[in-house]
Design a protein around this motif. Structure first.
Motif, PDB file in Angstrom:
ATOM      1  N   ARG A  30      22.681  40.640  50.171  1.00  0.00           N
ATOM      2  CA  ARG A  30      22.112  39.300  50.329  1.00  0.00           C
ATOM      3  C   ARG A  30      21.994  38.840  51.778  1.00  0.00           C
ATOM      4  O   ARG A  30      21.300  37.852  52.061  1.00  0.00           O
ATOM      5  CB  ARG A  30      22.964  38.282  49.567  1.00  0.00           C
ATOM      6  N   GLY A  31      22.714  39.502  52.670  1.00  0.00           N
ATOM      7  CA  GLY A  31      22.789  39.031  54.041  1.00  0.00           C
ATOM      8  C   GLY A  31      24.081  38.266  54.266  1.00  0.00           C
ATOM      9  O   GLY A  31      24.605  37.621  53.352  1.00  0.00           O
ATOM     10  N   PHE A  32      24.606  38.338  55.496  1.00  0.00           N
ATOM     11  CA  PHE A  32      25.891  37.707  55.779  1.00  0.00           C
ATOM     12  C   PHE A  32      25.829  36.195  55.631  1.00  0.00           C
ATOM     13  O   PHE A  32      26.655  35.577  54.958  1.00  0.00           O
ATOM     14  CB  PHE A  32      26.347  38.072  57.193  1.00  0.00           C
ATOM     15  N   PHE A 112      25.001  48.895  56.619  1.00  0.00           N
ATOM     16  CA  PHE A 112      25.933  47.981  57.276  1.00  0.00           C
ATOM     17  C   PHE A 112      25.432  47.619  58.675  1.00  0.00           C
ATOM     18  O   PHE A 112      25.489  46.454  59.086  1.00  0.00           O
ATOM     19  CB  PHE A 112      27.316  48.609  57.356  1.00  0.00           C
ATOM     20  N   ALA A 113      24.940  48.630  59.403  1.00  0.00           N
ATOM     21  CA  ALA A 113      24.426  48.367  60.752  1.00  0.00           C
ATOM     22  C   ALA A 113      23.270  47.381  60.720  1.00  0.00           C
ATOM     23  O   ALA A 113      23.171  46.497  61.579  1.00  0.00           O
ATOM     24  CB  ALA A 113      23.990  49.681  61.406  1.00  0.00           C
ATOM     25  N   ARG A 114      22.399  47.497  59.736  1.00  0.00           N
ATOM     26  CA  ARG A 114      21.280  46.577  59.598  1.00  0.00           C
ATOM     27  C   ARG A 114      21.776  45.174  59.268  1.00  0.00           C
ATOM     28  O   ARG A 114      21.259  44.177  59.790  1.00  0.00           O
ATOM     29  CB  ARG A 114      20.320  47.090  58.523  1.00  0.00           C
ATOM     30  N   MET A 115      22.766  45.089  58.388  1.00  0.00           N
ATOM     31  CA  MET A 115      23.319  43.783  58.029  1.00  0.00           C
ATOM     32  C   MET A 115      23.868  43.072  59.258  1.00  0.00           C
ATOM     33  O   MET A 115      23.635  41.880  59.458  1.00  0.00           O
ATOM     34  CB  MET A 115      24.411  43.968  56.971  1.00  0.00           C
ATOM     35  N   VAL A 116      24.592  43.807  60.104  1.00  0.00           N
ATOM     36  CA  VAL A 116      25.138  43.209  61.327  1.00  0.00           C
ATOM     37  C   VAL A 116      24.019  42.815  62.277  1.00  0.00           C
ATOM     38  O   VAL A 116      24.016  41.714  62.841  1.00  0.00           O
ATOM     39  CB  VAL A 116      26.108  44.189  62.016  1.00  0.00           C
ATOM     40  N   ALA A 117      23.047  43.707  62.455  1.00  0.00           N
ATOM     41  CA  ALA A 117      21.946  43.441  63.388  1.00  0.00           C
ATOM     42  C   ALA A 117      21.132  42.223  62.975  1.00  0.00           C
ATOM     43  O   ALA A 117      20.568  41.529  63.831  1.00  0.00           O
ATOM     44  CB  ALA A 117      21.039  44.661  63.481  1.00  0.00           C
ATOM     45  N   ASP A 118      21.085  41.934  61.683  1.00  0.00           N
ATOM     46  CA  ASP A 118      20.308  40.799  61.176  1.00  0.00           C
ATOM     47  C   ASP A 118      21.091  39.488  61.180  1.00  0.00           C
ATOM     48  O   ASP A 118      20.541  38.442  60.797  1.00  0.00           O
ATOM     49  CB  ASP A 118      19.820  41.086  59.751  1.00  0.00           C
ATOM     50  N   SER A 119      22.357  39.525  61.577  1.00  0.00           N
ATOM     51  CA  SER A 119      23.198  38.332  61.518  1.00  0.00           C
ATOM     52  C   SER A 119      23.571  37.835  62.910  1.00  0.00           C
ATOM     53  O   SER A 119      24.380  38.462  63.599  1.00  0.00           O
ATOM     54  CB  SER A 119      24.486  38.625  60.730  1.00  0.00           C
ATOM     55  N   PRO A 120      23.020  36.703  63.351  1.00  0.00           N
ATOM     56  CA  PRO A 120      23.427  36.133  64.646  1.00  0.00           C
ATOM     57  C   PRO A 120      24.926  35.848  64.716  1.00  0.00           C
ATOM     58  O   PRO A 120      25.539  35.997  65.776  1.00  0.00           O
ATOM     59  CB  PRO A 120      22.613  34.842  64.733  1.00  0.00           C
ATOM     60  N   THR A 121      25.515  35.458  63.591  1.00  0.00           N
ATOM     61  CA  THR A 121      26.942  35.152  63.559  1.00  0.00           C
ATOM     62  C   THR A 121      27.772  36.389  63.848  1.00  0.00           C
ATOM     63  O   THR A 121      28.733  36.355  64.635  1.00  0.00           O
ATOM     64  CB  THR A 121      27.341  34.572  62.188  1.00  0.00           C
ATOM     65  N   LEU A 122      27.420  37.515  63.221  1.00  0.00           N
ATOM     66  CA  LEU A 122      28.186  38.741  63.418  1.00  0.00           C
ATOM     67  C   LEU A 122      27.952  39.327  64.805  1.00  0.00           C
ATOM     68  O   LEU A 122      28.871  39.894  65.407  1.00  0.00           O
ATOM     69  CB  LEU A 122      27.837  39.761  62.340  1.00  0.00           C
ATOM     70  N   ILE A 123      26.767  39.194  65.329  1.00  0.00           N
ATOM     71  CA  ILE A 123      26.496  39.664  66.685  1.00  0.00           C
ATOM     72  C   ILE A 123      27.355  38.895  67.682  1.00  0.00           C
ATOM     73  O   ILE A 123      27.946  39.473  68.605  1.00  0.00           O
ATOM     74  CB  ILE A 123      25.000  39.525  67.020  1.00  0.00           C
ATOM     75  N   ALA A 124      27.451  37.583  67.485  1.00  0.00           N
ATOM     76  CA  ALA A 124      28.289  36.761  68.365  1.00  0.00           C
ATOM     77  C   ALA A 124      29.759  37.135  68.223  1.00  0.00           C
ATOM     78  O   ALA A 124      30.502  37.206  69.207  1.00  0.00           O
ATOM     79  CB  ALA A 124      28.089  35.289  68.046  1.00  0.00           C
ATOM     80  N   ARG A 125      30.190  37.374  66.998  1.00  0.00           N
ATOM     81  CA  ARG A 125      31.584  37.763  66.761  1.00  0.00           C
ATOM     82  C   ARG A 125      31.889  39.111  67.406  1.00  0.00           C
ATOM     83  O   ARG A 125      32.979  39.307  67.973  1.00  0.00           O
ATOM     84  CB  ARG A 125      31.861  37.808  65.265  1.00  0.00           C
ATOM     85  N   LEU A 126      30.951  40.039  67.350  1.00  0.00           N
ATOM     86  CA  LEU A 126      31.148  41.335  67.998  1.00  0.00           C
ATOM     87  C   LEU A 126      31.340  41.179  69.502  1.00  0.00           C
ATOM     88  O   LEU A 126      32.169  41.868  70.107  1.00  0.00           O
ATOM     89  CB  LEU A 126      29.959  42.255  67.708  1.00  0.00           C
ATOM     90  N   ARG A 127      30.573  40.280  70.099  1.00  0.00           N
ATOM     91  CA  ARG A 127      30.743  40.029  71.534  1.00  0.00           C
ATOM     92  C   ARG A 127      32.156  39.528  71.818  1.00  0.00           C
ATOM     93  O   ARG A 127      32.795  39.942  72.793  1.00  0.00           O
ATOM     94  CB  ARG A 127      29.705  39.025  72.030  1.00  0.00           C
ATOM     95  N   GLU A 128      32.638  38.630  70.983  1.00  0.00           N
ATOM     96  CA  GLU A 128      34.003  38.128  71.150  1.00  0.00           C
ATOM     97  C   GLU A 128      35.023  39.258  71.040  1.00  0.00           C
ATOM     98  O   GLU A 128      35.978  39.335  71.825  1.00  0.00           O
ATOM     99  CB  GLU A 128      34.310  37.072  70.084  1.00  0.00           C
ATOM    100  N   LEU A 129      34.837  40.134  70.064  1.00  0.00           N
ATOM    101  CA  LEU A 129      35.781  41.230  69.856  1.00  0.00           C
ATOM    102  C   LEU A 129      35.754  42.206  71.027  1.00  0.00           C
ATOM    103  O   LEU A 129      36.803  42.714  71.445  1.00  0.00           O
ATOM    104  CB  LEU A 129      35.467  41.954  68.549  1.00  0.00           C
ATOM    105  N   HIS A 130      34.574  42.468  71.561  1.00  0.00           N
ATOM    106  CA  HIS A 130      34.489  43.329  72.742  1.00  0.00           C
ATOM    107  C   HIS A 130      35.226  42.690  73.920  1.00  0.00           C
ATOM    108  O   HIS A 130      35.909  43.394  74.687  1.00  0.00           O
ATOM    109  CB  HIS A 130      33.025  43.585  73.108  1.00  0.00           C
ATOM    110  N   ASP A 131      35.091  41.382  74.078  1.00  0.00           N
ATOM    111  CA  ASP A 131      35.796  40.686  75.158  1.00  0.00           C
ATOM    112  C   ASP A 131      37.311  40.769  74.966  1.00  0.00           C
ATOM    113  O   ASP A 131      38.062  40.996  75.928  1.00  0.00           O
ATOM    114  CB  ASP A 131      35.365  39.220  75.221  1.00  0.00           C
ATOM    115  N   GLN A 132      37.759  40.591  73.728  1.00  0.00           N
ATOM    116  CA  GLN A 132      39.191  40.691  73.442  1.00  0.00           C
ATOM    117  C   GLN A 132      39.699  42.106  73.684  1.00  0.00           C
ATOM    118  O   GLN A 132      40.829  42.310  74.164  1.00  0.00           O
ATOM    119  CB  GLN A 132      39.466  40.275  71.996  1.00  0.00           C
TER     120      GLN A 132
END
Length: 211
Positions: A30-32, A112-132
């Motif tokens: 359904r999308g994130f 799964f990769a497509r689901m993440v790529a289509d979600s602005p929320t998950l892309i932003a969260r990934l940036r946070e995790l990379h920073d952490q």
């Protein structure tokens, strides 16, 4: 009764995995953003509060390896062999993860990769995790560095090194995702990334040796 704590912990892990699996299925279908916590709870046959107890943030339902991800580089440095440099340990661990097709470094499969790529929320969260991930690595490098308290230059060095290493790590993560979305198999991605990772490691060694 002596086995009760172990059984309870095992049950908790089973429930956590069930919730995570149901959430992943719904996110992919359904999308994130379109999937609700209530729908996940219903699919897992648990209360909504049970879902939020295990996963306080909705993003963590999708990116459920977040702790292993954020702490992975730091733990590699901390657990390295006595005669092994942090950079050598990180290169060794990176190669092992590529050979294992570890989801922690980006091997997630196309859906799964497509689901993440289509979600602005998950892309932003990934940036946070990379920073952490970078922050944790900087702390581990500071602990590992001899004479780290001897002056401003020495104090900034672990942070600078962590920025370089984490930046390279972030690049390789994106490469795996890009190749996954391009339809490449995990074996093909491994074959492409091994020489790229080796080249990146050589660049890092040269840069950090000159620093």
């Amino acid at each position: 009764m002596a086995n009760a704590p172990g059984l309870r912990e095992s049950k908790k892990q089973e429930t956590r995995q069930l919730i995570s699996d149901c959430a992943t299925t719904l996110f992919i279908e359904r999308g994130f953003e379109q999937t609700t916590i209530t729908e996940i709870a219903t699919a897992a046959r648990v209360a909504k509060k049970t879902v939020t107890n295990y996963f306080p943030r909705k993003e963590d339902l999708a990116l459920d390896h977040h702790e292993a991800f954020t702490q992975g580089l730091a733990r590699t440095v901390a657990d390295r062999e006595p005669d092994e440099t942090p950079l050598a340990a990180l290169a060794r661990a990176r190669r092992a993860a590529l050979l294992e097709h570890s989801p922690v470094i980006g091997f997630t499969g196309p859906a799964f990769a497509r689901m993440v790529a289509d979600s602005p929320t998950l892309i932003a969260r990934l940036r946070e995790l990379h920073d952490q991930r970078e922050e944790a690595l900087a702390e581990a490098l500071a602990t590992a560095a001899p004479g780290s308290d001897s002056g401003p230059a020495q104090a900034i060095a672990p942070r600078a090194a962590a920025a370089l290493i984490a930046g390279a790590d972030r690049l390789l993560f994106r490469r795996i995702q890009e190749l996954t979305l391009a339809g490449r198999t995990d074996d093909e991605i491994e074959a492409a990334l091994i020489p790229e990772a080796d080249h990146v490691d050589a660049l890092l060694a040269a840069a950090l040796e000159a620093a």
